[in-house]
Structure formats: C-alpha cells, structure tokens
Design a protein around this motif. Structure first.
Motif, mmCIF file in Angstrom:
data_model
loop_
_atom_site.group_PDB
_atom_site.id
_atom_site.type_symbol
_atom_site.label_atom_id
_atom_site.label_comp_id
_atom_site.label_asym_id
_atom_site.label_seq_id
_atom_site.Cartn_x
_atom_site.Cartn_y
_atom_site.Cartn_z
ATOM 1 N N ASN A 83 0.325 -1.199 -0.403
ATOM 2 C CA ASN A 83 -0.258 0.177 -0.203
ATOM 3 C C ASN A 83 0.848 1.285 0.320
ATOM 4 O O ASN A 83 1.504 1.253 1.212
ATOM 5 N N LYS A 128 -0.108 4.799 0.756
ATOM 6 C CA LYS A 128 -0.269 5.602 1.072
ATOM 7 C C LYS A 128 -0.156 5.242 2.001
ATOM 8 O O LYS A 128 0.091 5.974 2.850
ATOM 9 N N SER A 129 0.924 4.250 2.937
ATOM 10 C CA SER A 129 0.948 3.513 3.805
ATOM 11 C C SER A 129 2.801 4.060 4.270
ATOM 12 O O SER A 129 3.280 3.248 3.289
ATOM 13 N N ILE A 130 3.388 4.927 5.184
ATOM 14 C CA ILE A 130 4.472 5.451 5.096
ATOM 15 C C ILE A 130 4.942 3.963 5.997
ATOM 16 O O ILE A 130 5.926 3.428 5.296
ATOM 17 N N ILE A 131 4.346 2.855 6.849
ATOM 18 C CA ILE A 131 4.933 1.929 7.654
ATOM 19 C C ILE A 131 5.462 0.774 6.449
ATOM 20 O O ILE A 131 6.333 0.149 6.077
ATOM 21 N N MET A 132 3.841 1.030 5.036
ATOM 22 C CA MET A 132 4.411 -0.019 4.410
ATOM 23 C C MET A 132 6.208 0.226 3.645
ATOM 24 O O MET A 132 6.454 -0.811 3.239
ATOM 25 N N TYR A 157 5.047 15.925 13.284
ATOM 26 C CA TYR A 157 4.724 15.372 12.558
ATOM 27 C C TYR A 157 4.946 14.205 11.962
ATOM 28 O O TYR A 157 3.413 13.437 11.675
ATOM 29 N N GLU A 164 1.606 11.141 11.620
ATOM 30 C CA GLU A 164 1.850 10.584 9.806
ATOM 31 C C GLU A 164 1.551 9.120 9.954
ATOM 32 O O GLU A 164 1.150 8.271 9.692
ATOM 33 N N ILE A 165 2.691 8.807 11.177
ATOM 34 C CA ILE A 165 2.533 7.017 11.891
ATOM 35 C C ILE A 165 1.206 6.970 11.940
ATOM 36 O O ILE A 165 0.162 5.606 11.526
ATOM 37 N N ASP A 190 -1.733 6.072 9.524
ATOM 38 C CA ASP A 190 -1.294 5.586 8.742
ATOM 39 C C ASP A 190 -2.506 4.124 8.245
ATOM 40 O O ASP A 190 -3.061 4.048 9.121
ATOM 41 N N PRO A 191 -2.286 4.892 6.827
ATOM 42 C CA PRO A 191 -4.256 3.507 6.645
ATOM 43 C C PRO A 191 -3.838 2.259 6.395
ATOM 44 O O PRO A 191 -4.830 1.677 6.995
ATOM 45 N N ALA A 192 -2.420 2.221 6.485
ATOM 46 C CA ALA A 192 -2.525 0.332 6.310
ATOM 47 C C ALA A 192 -2.934 -0.148 7.750
ATOM 48 O O ALA A 192 -3.264 -0.968 8.291
ATOM 49 N N MET A 193 -1.874 0.653 8.529
ATOM 50 C CA MET A 193 -1.832 0.078 10.447
ATOM 51 C C MET A 193 -3.515 0.878 10.497
ATOM 52 O O MET A 193 -4.023 -0.804 10.932
ATOM 53 N N TYR A 212 4.728 -4.551 13.656
ATOM 54 C CA TYR A 212 5.764 -3.529 12.362
ATOM 55 C C TYR A 212 6.800 -3.195 13.359
ATOM 56 O O TYR A 212 7.604 -2.657 12.928
ATOM 57 N N LEU A 257 10.549 -3.232 11.905
ATOM 58 C CA LEU A 257 11.250 -1.988 11.232
ATOM 59 C C LEU A 257 12.642 -2.491 11.999
ATOM 60 O O LEU A 257 13.708 -2.252 11.423
ATOM 61 N N MET A 285 17.879 4.172 9.182
ATOM 62 C CA MET A 285 16.828 5.358 9.739
ATOM 63 C C MET A 285 15.363 3.985 9.865
ATOM 64 O O MET A 285 14.900 4.853 10.865
ATOM 65 N N MET A 286 15.698 3.318 9.616
ATOM 66 C CA MET A 286 14.319 2.297 9.654
ATOM 67 C C MET A 286 13.954 1.823 10.776
ATOM 68 O O MET A 286 13.212 1.895 11.140
ATOM 69 N N ARG A 304 12.995 4.739 13.051
ATOM 70 C CA ARG A 304 11.499 4.775 12.923
ATOM 71 C C ARG A 304 10.637 3.347 13.984
ATOM 72 O O ARG A 304 9.260 4.289 14.489
ATOM 73 N N LEU A 311 7.449 4.187 16.246
ATOM 74 C CA LEU A 311 6.500 3.857 16.140
ATOM 75 C C LEU A 311 5.646 3.475 17.987
ATOM 76 O O LEU A 311 5.058 3.081 18.374
#
Lengths: 88, 571
Positions: free
Chosen positions: A45, A47-51, B74, B78-79, B82-85, B111, B115, B122-123, B126, B130
């Motif tokens: 996805n 649109k997902s930063i995590i993905m 910010y 964003e997290i 997040d639409p996926a989560m 996640y 990550l 950098m991940m 993140r 989270l």
C-alpha cells in the motif's frame, strides 16, 4: 488499472523525508495505489508510510507503481515524476 | 516530615509537588462480543482522534519553540494516520473480535518488530517513533493524561523515580523549580543536567513518590539534601530567607568564574572544562578554562539517527578545538558500554556490562568504529591543541595496541597526503585499579594520564554506581580512593607525566583541597562546577592542602573523612 516501472535514483532511497513526501502526495489521489519490487510478488500500500518503509526501496532498485481508480493515470504519472525528482 | 537524599545541585526552593509518572502500557489480549463490534470501532476512532488532537496541539506549540521537535511530532501523526495500520487494527476488531487496545498493541508491535530488524539505520529509528505512537494511543485508550516536562502550566518541584534523557532534553526550565528523584546519585544523568540548568536537586530518596502528595507545598533544601513537608509559616519564612542567602551565595560564586585559579601562595591550579555535548552553552566556558580536560565523544554515538561518519566527527572535533584556540583539548575516544549502551551496535548482552566490553575494549573489537574516530581526530589535530585519551585501560598491551592502531591511521593519512599533527600526545584514563597499581610501568608509555574517579571508585569499591542498593558501598571519599589517587599522582609525577582528575571528584569543592594536596594540579569539570572550584582554590594555600591530604589518607572511614572535609571547607 494503470502501471509504470520506476527506478530509485536518489541516495536515501524511499526512506525518511522522500518516503514521507511520497505518502503525502499519494494520499491526495482517490485511486488505490501500490508499489511492487521488480521480481517480487507482494504489493505494498503506497499510501502507508509504514508499508513503504517495510518495502524499503534503496537507490538503484526497480519497482512497479500501480494505481486503480478514477484518477489512476494522473496518480501514476505524478508519483513517478516525484520519485524521479528526489535529490537527497 | 523530612525526607533525606543526596543534594546534587545547590539551592533552596519552596513549591508545589508534581508527581511525574510517565504512562506505562500493559495491555492484555481481551476479546469482545460480536454485538459490541460497532461500539468498539467507535471507541477506537475516538481514541485515535484524541491522540491526533494531542499531536496537533503539541505541534502547534513546538513550531515556534523547537522546530526539530515539531518535525518529530509531524512524523508521529503520519504514523498515527497510516491507512495500512488503521485498516489492520479495524480488521482485528471487526473480524477477530479483539478489543481495541489489544488490536492497537498487536498491530504496532508487529511493525515495530519488522522495522526494528531492518538493516537500515533510519528504519530502525522509525521503530522507536512507532513505539511512542503506540504508547500515546494506549494511554489515550486508558483515558490518562499526557505527562511531560517540556511545557508545564505552573512552577513545580518535579518528583520522579528517575529522569531519562528523553525527559530532560526538553525540560521546561522556567517552571521546574526543583527536582527530587528516588534513584540516582551525584554522577547520574539527572545530576549532571540539574547542575547544568542550575536547578536545585536532591536525588536518591527512596519512596519519595509515595511519601509526597501531588500538589502539596514542600521545601526542597538542596544544600542539606532534605525535602520538608508540612512547614508552618515560621519555618517557611526561615526557608525563604535561606533561599535568598543561598541564591546570593551562588551568585557571588559565579563572579569567580572569570578569575585565575591560583592558591594564596601563588600556585596556579589548572582548571579545565569537561565537554559532553559540544553545544554553544558548554563551549562558552572555554574562555574561563585552561583547556578541555575531558571531551566526551559518546554523544556523537548516542544522539542522532545513525553512527557518526568520519566527516561528521571531524567537523565536531574541529569545532571544539577551535573553541579552545591553543589551549589543550583532551579528546577521549568513545566510552560506550557500561551504563552507556548503544542498541544500534548490536553487541551481545552482558551480565556485567561495567566489567565487560566497554571503552577501549570495544574500540579494539570494532576497529571500523575506532578507525573512523581516530582518523577524524587526527585530521582535526591541525585545528588546535589536540590530545587523545583512551578509556577503560587495564594493562600495557592494550595501550600498545591502541598506539599502534593510531600510528597506523596516521601513516594511512600520510599516504593519502592528508595533513595532521604528528606530535599529538596520547594518554589514558586511569579507572581500572590494575593499571593504577602499575603506574611506574605505564608511565614510560603514555604522554599523560587523567583519573576518572567515578569509575575508579566503583571498581575499587566493587559497587555498581547505577545500583541504588549498593550506594552505601560506593564511597566517593573512601580512604582507599584518596590513597590510590596519591599513588597515581606521585608515581606519574615522578616520571614527569602530567596527571589530572576529570571525574566528578575533580569539581567537588570538598575534595579539591585534598586533590591539590596530593599533588594533582589539573582538574577538569563541568561548566556548572567551575566557579565554585576556582573560589575554593583561591582560598587555599599549598601547605594546608598538603597537610590535609596527609591527614585524610590516614583516616579510617568515609564518614570521618567527610566530617573533616566539611570542617575544612567551613574554616
């Protein structure tokens, strides 16, 4: 469904600020947007930063950008241009 | 009621208690009835909306005060959005009938794990964002208010179990009148921060959190180390007077900052600055110091989102060297390990990190890190008066290995045509008793030594300085510590090698007369201790200092020594 192959040119890859910018742009389109690393099956996805971070596209890697919906063509073209414009 | 602890930053204040208890999430996996799904989804949405409102408000406040922090907020939003989560959490509630908090916990934890395992620096960073967002959501779910010390509504005395760097980095300095913690001593992070911000602090009061009540008025006497509750008007008036007196005293001490540290009989004692962050505030002390006696380089590794590159290190070293002009700057190579753990190095977990791979031991097993640091230091050596010092040295072969390594890097720079100062002196920290005992054998192979008294004391007393249970065994003024210091000063002194003290003891006004009397004429300390140290030195003559040192070396207990030093200071 509309798609286009892209290549990551910038040093950071699709991480940090570039990933953040990409997600915020992708979120503006109505279409479902996905990214798939070339040679792999999973679609992420976009649109997902995590993905996006989990996908972890690095400099030099290739991926396919998919969009499905009323603004699919515009979405793919805009986002492909955005990826090509990343400098850092 | 009077509670007693260790005063680590002087001052007397009267104020309201703020019990600082950051939220700790402990979700249990619970399930809901199918008929409650809609209600649960709505509850999740409300929780998320509350979390978002908090972040919006925080960001608005931070935009003007601290743009870097606003950028982090910010990223957190964003997290959160997040639409996926979001979809995953909804699925867990709707399809698996999980309660919202359990669904949040499970989704985020997955996640965080993904990550956290990433090879990309950098991940992994993140993952910690989270974690913060997860805690925020779970706290909003529990209906608890956010507690942080970065923007307080009114002046308070903060009472906490302990404060972490994340709490103090954005501390609201205007509204934190005083600090009280249950754990921690003079060498803890909280103590160092309190002194540098000039906030009165008393640490190490067990049960302070249960004995004190939120909102009650207390007196914090960080001269005697007491917290006093239930004072009557008369007592309060007396403490107000004392507060004024102590404040005036501290102000007067400050006037000593710019004076020369010279004894009444004309002996100049070198007073140097410890540098731990290399920010402007700290480096502003350079003009009052005879150099930098300890440039701690750990912050480069512990802050930021990646290991420092050679070039980044070079820039920082250059900045510090230039701040001190031609005055000496002793750069200590990275002292990671012990209480300063660095997750991103992925070192094996040790049962006794203070006795494990730390300091130079770590540098020698991670040559790629050591190489970058030494190259950066040598390259920077042309910008000032650099000295290099290695921490946690226990034997001569370690010194030889390190010196060979430095020589190798120097030769490589020569081959690349990069200039560096070939005369850079190389020395060691004295912290491990074994190396102190062979001072005569070591003296030939080092250019200077500096005693790290915090670790020397912990190793001599076999008392973990982070463990409050053994605090009574960790004795700053143990006669053995002073005898050991005497041995070090005498032996290296006889060989013509400079000896300095850069641990907490070096800036301790009670201990300074003894150190000077033992023959140590170089002291290094934090900026906050410098004025008081100069004041002590300017009131001292060498004969009385030597006599005091002799006397103290032959005293039997720490209690006896402390009483003697207090009497000496009040003479």
């Amino acid at each position: 469904m509309y798609s286009k192959q892209i290549k990551i040119q910038n040093k950071t890859g699709l991480h940090a600020r570039p990933a953040s910018e990409f997600v915020s742009q992708a979120g503006k389109f109505k279409s479902k947007i996905e990214l798939q690393r070339v040679g792999e099956e999973d679609k992420y996805n976009a649109k997902s930063i995590i993905m996006l971070l989990s996908l972890g596209l690095a400099q030099g890697e290739e991926a396919v950008l998919y969009a499905d919906g009323e603004d699919e063509k515009e979405a793919v073209e805009t986002l492909a241009d955005l990826i090509a414009s990343f400098k850092e | 009621m009077r509670l007693v602890g260790k005063p680590v930053s002087k001052g007397v204040v009267i104020g309201e208690v703020l019990l600082y208890e950051p939220f700790k999430a402990t979700p249990v996996v619970t399930y809901i009835e199918k008929s409650n799904v809609e209600q649960a989804v709505r509850a999740y949405e409300e929780t998320r909306a509350r979390a978002k409102a908090e972040l919006d408000e925080l960001e608005a406040r931070m935009l003007e005060r601290d743009p870097d922090k606003a950028a982090i907020i910010y990223a957190h939003r964003e997290i959160l959005l997040d639409p996926a989560m979001d979809e995953e959490i909804r699925n867990l509630i709707q399809n698996d009938l999980m309660s919202p908090d359990a669904a949040i916990d499970q989704t985020y934890s997955t996640y965080i794990m993904v990550l956290g395992k990433s090879k990309n620096e950098m991940m992994r960073e993140r993952a910690s964002d989270l974690r913060d967002v997860k805690t925020r959501l779970l706290r909003c779910w529990a209906g608890e208010k956010e507690q942080n010390l970065s923007s307080l509504e009114k002046p308070v005395i903060v009472v906490a179990d302990d404060l972490y760097p994340s709490d103090t980095v954005s501390l609201d300095r205007e509204n934190v009148l005083g600090i009280v913690t249950q754990v921690g001593g003079a060498t803890s992070h909280t103590a160092i921060i309190a002194r540098s911000y000039e906030i009165p602090a008393v640490l190490g009061i067990p049960n302070a959190m249960t004995k004190l009540t939120a909102g009650e008025q207390v007196v914090l006497d960080a001269v005697t180390g007491e917290v006093i509750t239930g004072s009557g008007e008369e007592e309060l008036a007396a403490y107000r007077a004392k507060a004024e007196k102590v404040k005036a005293e501290l102000l007067e001490t400050k006037t000593y900052l710019a004076t020369e540290p010279v004894t009444t009989d004309g002996r100049h004692i070198s007073v140097r600055l410890n540098v731990a962050a290399a920010n402007d505030h700290e480096l502003s002390g350079a003009e009052y110091a005879d150099g930098c006696g300890l440039f701690r380089t750990e912050f480069l590794y512990l802050n930021g989102d990646h290991l420092p590159t050679e070039d980044e290190q070079y820039e920082t070293y250059k900045k510090v060297l230039e701040a001190f002009g031609d005055k000496p700057v002793i750069l200590r190579t990275m002292d990671i390990g012990g209480d300063k753990q660095l997750d991103r190095l992925e070192l094996p977990k040790e049962d006794n990190p203070f006795l494990g791979i730390r300091g130079l031991r770590l540098s020698l097993v991670r040559p790629e890190l050591f190489r970058a640091q030494i190259r950066a230091a040598l390259r920077a050596s042309v910008h000032g008066n650099l000295r290099i010092m290695m921490p946690m040295v226990g034997a001569l072969d370690e010194i030889r290995k390190a010196k060979a390594f430095i020589a190798e890097q120097g030769a490589a720079l020569d081959a690349e045509g990069i200039p560096w100062n070939h005369e850079v002196p190389v020395g060691i920290m004295i912290e491990v008793p074994s190396v102190a005992l062979i001072a005569d054998l070591v003296a030939d192979e080092v250019d200077f030594v500096s005693v790290g008294t915090n670790d020397l004391t912990q190793y001599l007393c076999a008392a973990d300085r982070m463990n409050p249970a053994v605090k009574p065994y960790y004795q700053d003024y143990h006669p053995g510590v002073f005898r050991m210091l005497g041995h070090i000063a005498k032996t290296f002194g006889a060989a013509g090698k400079p000896v300095s003290v850069c641990g907490e003891l070096g800036g301790d006004t009670l201990a300074i007369p003894v150190l000077v009397g033992l023959g140590i004429d170089k002291l290094s300390m934090g900026l906050a201790s410098m004025a008081a140290a100069k004041r002590v030195i300017r009131g001292l003559n060498m004969d009385e200092a030597r006599a005091l040192a002799e006397e103290v070396k032959n005293m039997k207990t720490e209690t006896e020594i402390r009483a003697r030093l207090e009497a000496f200071a009040a003479r």
